[in-house]
Design an enzyme around this catalytic site. Structure first.
Site, PDB file in Angstrom:
ATOM      1  N   HIS A  27       0.823  -1.183   0.062  1.00  0.00           N
ATOM      2  CA  HIS A  27       0.239   0.227  -0.004  1.00  0.00           C
ATOM      3  C   HIS A  27       1.070   1.236  -0.094  1.00  0.00           C
ATOM      4  CE1 HIS A  27      -4.177  -1.710   0.919  1.00  0.00           C
ATOM      5  NE2 HIS A  27      -3.398  -2.850   1.050  1.00  0.00           N
ATOM      6  N   CYS A  56      -6.820   3.976   3.066  1.00  0.00           N
ATOM      7  CA  CYS A  56      -6.303   3.237   4.135  1.00  0.00           C
ATOM      8  C   CYS A  56      -7.188   3.679   5.268  1.00  0.00           C
ATOM      9  CB  CYS A  56      -4.945   3.745   4.595  1.00  0.00           C
ATOM     10  SG  CYS A  56      -4.493   2.709   6.020  1.00  0.00           S
ATOM     11  N   ASN A  92      -3.860   0.994  -2.487  1.00  0.00           N
ATOM     12  CA  ASN A  92      -2.617   0.239  -3.175  1.00  0.00           C
ATOM     13  C   ASN A  92      -1.760   0.986  -4.190  1.00  0.00           C
ATOM     14  OD1 ASN A  92      -4.932  -1.657  -2.587  1.00  0.00           O
ATOM     15  ND2 ASN A  92      -3.397  -2.995  -2.405  1.00  0.00           N
TER      16      ASN A  92
HETATM   17  P1  HMG Z   1     -17.351 -13.155  13.325  1.00  0.00           P
HETATM   18  O1  HMG Z   1     -18.214 -12.010  13.636  1.00  0.00           O
HETATM   19  O2  HMG Z   1     -16.254 -13.737  14.127  1.00  0.00           O
HETATM   20  O3  HMG Z   1     -17.909 -14.362  12.689  1.00  0.00           O
HETATM   21  O4  HMG Z   1     -16.559 -12.663  11.833  1.00  0.00           O
HETATM   22  P2  HMG Z   1     -18.752 -15.646  13.254  1.00  0.00           P
HETATM   23  O5  HMG Z   1     -18.524 -16.955  12.891  1.00  0.00           O
HETATM   24  O6  HMG Z   1     -19.086 -15.550  14.673  1.00  0.00           O
HETATM   25  O7  HMG Z   1     -20.491 -15.277  12.519  1.00  0.00           O
HETATM   26  C1  HMG Z   1     -21.018 -13.865  12.860  1.00  0.00           C
HETATM   27  C2  HMG Z   1     -21.915 -13.580  11.771  1.00  0.00           C
HETATM   28  O8  HMG Z   1     -21.373 -13.358  10.402  1.00  0.00           O
HETATM   29  C3  HMG Z   1     -22.950 -14.676  11.590  1.00  0.00           C
HETATM   30  O9  HMG Z   1     -24.290 -14.168  10.995  1.00  0.00           O
HETATM   31  C4  HMG Z   1     -22.201 -15.580  10.284  1.00  0.00           C
HETATM   32  O10 HMG Z   1     -23.098 -16.324   9.255  1.00  0.00           O
HETATM   33  C5  HMG Z   1     -21.592 -14.499   9.518  1.00  0.00           C
HETATM   34  P3  HMG Z   1     -25.143 -13.784  11.761  1.00  0.00           P
HETATM   35  O11 HMG Z   1     -25.811 -14.952  12.381  1.00  0.00           O
HETATM   36  O12 HMG Z   1     -24.941 -12.650  12.859  1.00  0.00           O
HETATM   37  O13 HMG Z   1     -26.233 -13.124  10.767  1.00  0.00           O
HETATM   38  N1  HMG Z   1     -20.502 -14.968   8.781  1.00  0.00           N
HETATM   39  C6  HMG Z   1     -20.579 -14.632   7.421  1.00  0.00           C
HETATM   40  N2  HMG Z   1     -21.172 -14.281   6.476  1.00  0.00           N
HETATM   41  C7  HMG Z   1     -20.581 -13.892   5.210  1.00  0.00           C
HETATM   42  N3  HMG Z   1     -19.453 -14.696   4.695  1.00  0.00           N
HETATM   43  C8  HMG Z   1     -18.487 -15.344   5.589  1.00  0.00           C
HETATM   44  C9  HMG Z   1     -19.367 -15.274   7.023  1.00  0.00           C
HETATM   45  N4  HMG Z   1     -18.627 -15.897   8.087  1.00  0.00           N
HETATM   46  C10 HMG Z   1     -19.302 -15.514   8.978  1.00  0.00           C
HETATM   47  N5  HMG Z   1     -17.676 -15.764   5.202  1.00  0.00           N
HETATM   48  C11 HMG Z   1     -15.544 -13.165  10.004  1.00  0.00           C
HETATM   49  C12 HMG Z   1     -15.667 -13.474  11.315  1.00  0.00           C
HETATM   50  C13 HMG Z   1     -14.268 -13.371   9.324  1.00  0.00           C
HETATM   51  C14 HMG Z   1     -16.634 -13.530   9.197  1.00  0.00           C
HETATM   52  C15 HMG Z   1     -15.495 -11.537   9.869  1.00  0.00           C
HETATM   53  O14 HMG Z   1     -14.367 -11.159  10.759  1.00  0.00           O
HETATM   54  C16 HMG Z   1     -15.307 -10.748   8.406  1.00  0.00           C
HETATM   55  O15 HMG Z   1     -16.005 -11.006   7.584  1.00  0.00           O
HETATM   56  N6  HMG Z   1     -14.098 -10.229   8.402  1.00  0.00           N
HETATM   57  C17 HMG Z   1     -13.787  -9.388   7.167  1.00  0.00           C
HETATM   58  C18 HMG Z   1     -12.379  -9.622   6.856  1.00  0.00           C
HETATM   59  C19 HMG Z   1     -11.871  -8.752   5.605  1.00  0.00           C
HETATM   60  O16 HMG Z   1     -12.694  -9.071   4.529  1.00  0.00           O
HETATM   61  N7  HMG Z   1     -11.068  -7.906   5.579  1.00  0.00           N
HETATM   62  C20 HMG Z   1     -10.451  -7.404   4.558  1.00  0.00           C
HETATM   63  C21 HMG Z   1      -9.631  -8.260   3.620  1.00  0.00           C
HETATM   64  S1  HMG Z   1      -8.134  -8.507   4.171  1.00  0.00           S
HETATM   65  C22 HMG Z   1      -7.009  -7.280   3.673  1.00  0.00           C
HETATM   66  O17 HMG Z   1      -7.693  -6.287   3.060  1.00  0.00           O
HETATM   67  C23 HMG Z   1      -5.560  -7.306   3.606  1.00  0.00           C
HETATM   68  C24 HMG Z   1      -4.917  -7.723   2.330  1.00  0.00           C
HETATM   69  O18 HMG Z   1      -5.457  -6.917   1.326  1.00  0.00           O
HETATM   70  C25 HMG Z   1      -3.370  -7.844   2.562  1.00  0.00           C
HETATM   71  C26 HMG Z   1      -2.871  -6.537   3.324  1.00  0.00           C
HETATM   72  O19 HMG Z   1      -3.020  -5.394   2.713  1.00  0.00           O
HETATM   73  O20 HMG Z   1      -2.551  -6.780   4.288  1.00  0.00           O
HETATM   74  C27 HMG Z   1      -5.490  -9.118   1.845  1.00  0.00           C
HETATM   75 MG    MG Z   2      -4.418  -4.881   1.030  1.00  0.00          MG
END
Ligand code: HMG
Ligand code: MG
Length: 286
Positions: free
Chosen positions: A211, A242, A251
């Site tokens: 980034h 960010c 990025n």
């Molecule tokens: P949580 O709240 O701990 O999950 O989240 P949970 O298992 O307790 O579930 C809570 C609720 O989320 C439930 O729904 C689940 O069904 C639902 P509710 O009963 O409350 O209606 N759920 C989901 N829904 C859709 N898709 C799923 C899913 N899993 C559970 N896969 C979780 C845990 C991982 C889901 C959450 O923390 C999350 O979605 N985080 C998002 C992370 C993310 O996308 N971050 C950005 C990407 S990483 C990044 O950008 C870095 C990168 O670019 C590299 C860099 O730059 O370093 C890659």
């Molecule tokens: Mg990233």
């Protein structure tokens, strides 16, 4: 013949995920279809994550349904857990090549904030995803975030990053993208980090994900090239920002990386003019 560098386009996912507004499915699909004609072989298009956590990616299923198949292009989607895997399986289209990306952090603070669990728990959640993908013949990529700095834990020691990357590789050999998530890395610190990681993982399996928050991304990519990395993530038009630095660039821009590669004599196979037009489209989404 010039040596090849692979550009991994992350604009439609990492870029748009960090833009404040939600972009319509039609505009996302138009950008992706356009990018797919540029010669890029890898385009990350969305995430099967919680819509509460990342509302900008809530429409990934519709994006996959709308995209035109593009021979020779692999489309990446982020999948953190089996719920996400099931979402991907339901949404994937025939005749399209996909890659699933799993992700962890080198730091505990970012892991909690991004995934709501510890690093060890995140590895446990992604392990069955990797197994399912292997079973289904879908390639897997891994990300390690916070490879120089964490917004919560501060500077991260190179050994800590090497241990995180080794944890992913212990799940399965995969391409591992090293993320300078908040763009605070400097060339000297990136060099130290890469040396530690390269002691654990073959350099050919590593990608750089920088980034540009601190304006150092191109200098960091240059250092990574010197350390033998040949895969770099970037976002067309420098999409994204960010969340920890309002107003900061996102990025590193794909067009800037292409220019750097041209200056350094590397071949990317990507059409600079098509990317320039795609960058215009991307800037219109801000
Ligand atoms: P949580 O709240 O701990 O999950 O989240 P949970 O298992 O307790 O579930 C809570 C609720 O989320 C439930 O729904 C689940 O069904 C639902 P509710 O009963 O409350 O209606 N759920 C989901 N829904 C859709 N898709 C799923 C899913 N899993 C559970 N896969 C979780 C845990 C991982 C889901 C959450 O923390 C999350 O979605 N985080 C998002 C992370 C993310 O996308 N971050 C950005 C990407 S990483 C990044 O950008 C870095 C990168 O670019 C590299 C860099 O730059 O370093 C890659
Ligand atoms: Mg990233």
């Amino acid at each position: 013949m010039a040596e090849a560098v692979r550009i991994y386009e992350v604009g439609p996912r990492d870029g748009l995920q960090n833009e404040p507004g939600v972009i319509s499915v039609d505009r996302k699909v138009a950008l992706i279809d356009f990018l797919a004609r540029s010669g890029l072989c890898d385009i990350e298009v969305g995430s099967f994550v919680s819509p509460k956590w990342v509302p900008q990616m809530a429409d990934t299923e519709a994006v996959l349904a709308g995209m035109a198949p593009a021979p020779g292009v692999s489309f990446g989607v982020l999948v953190p857990n089996m719920r996400g895997w099931e979402g991907f399986v339901a949404a994937r289209q025939p005749d399209v090549r996909y890659e699933v990306a799993v992700f962890i952090s080198a730091s505990e603070g970012f892991s909690q904030s991004n995934l709501n669990c510890s690093v060890a728990e995140s590895v446990a959640r992604l392990t069955p995803v990797v197994a399912a993908a292997q079973e289904a013949g879908v390639p897997v990529r891994g990300y390690v975030s916070c490879v120089t700095d964490c917004p919560f834990d501060g500077p991260i020691a190179p050994d800590q990053v090497a241990r995180a990357a080794a944890r992913l590789r212990n799940v399965a050999p995969m391409q591992i993208s090293l993320g300078d998530t908040i763009g605070k890395g400097t060339p000297a610190r990136v060099a130290a980090m890469l040396e530690a990681v390269a002691a654990e993982i073959p350099v050919a399996e590593l990608a750089g994900h920088f980034h540009d928050t601190g304006g150092q991304a191109l200098a960091n990519i240059a250092v990574a090239l010197d350390h033998g990395l040949r895969i770099f993530d970037s976002a067309v038009g420098g999409l994204g920002g960010c969340p920890y630095a309002p107003g900061a660039p996102g990025n590193v821009a794909t067009e800037a990386v292409l220019d750097l590669m041209a200056r350094r004599g590397f071949e990317t196979g990507v059409d600079r003019d098509v990317i320039a037009q795609a960058a215009e489209m991307a800037r219109g989404m801000r």
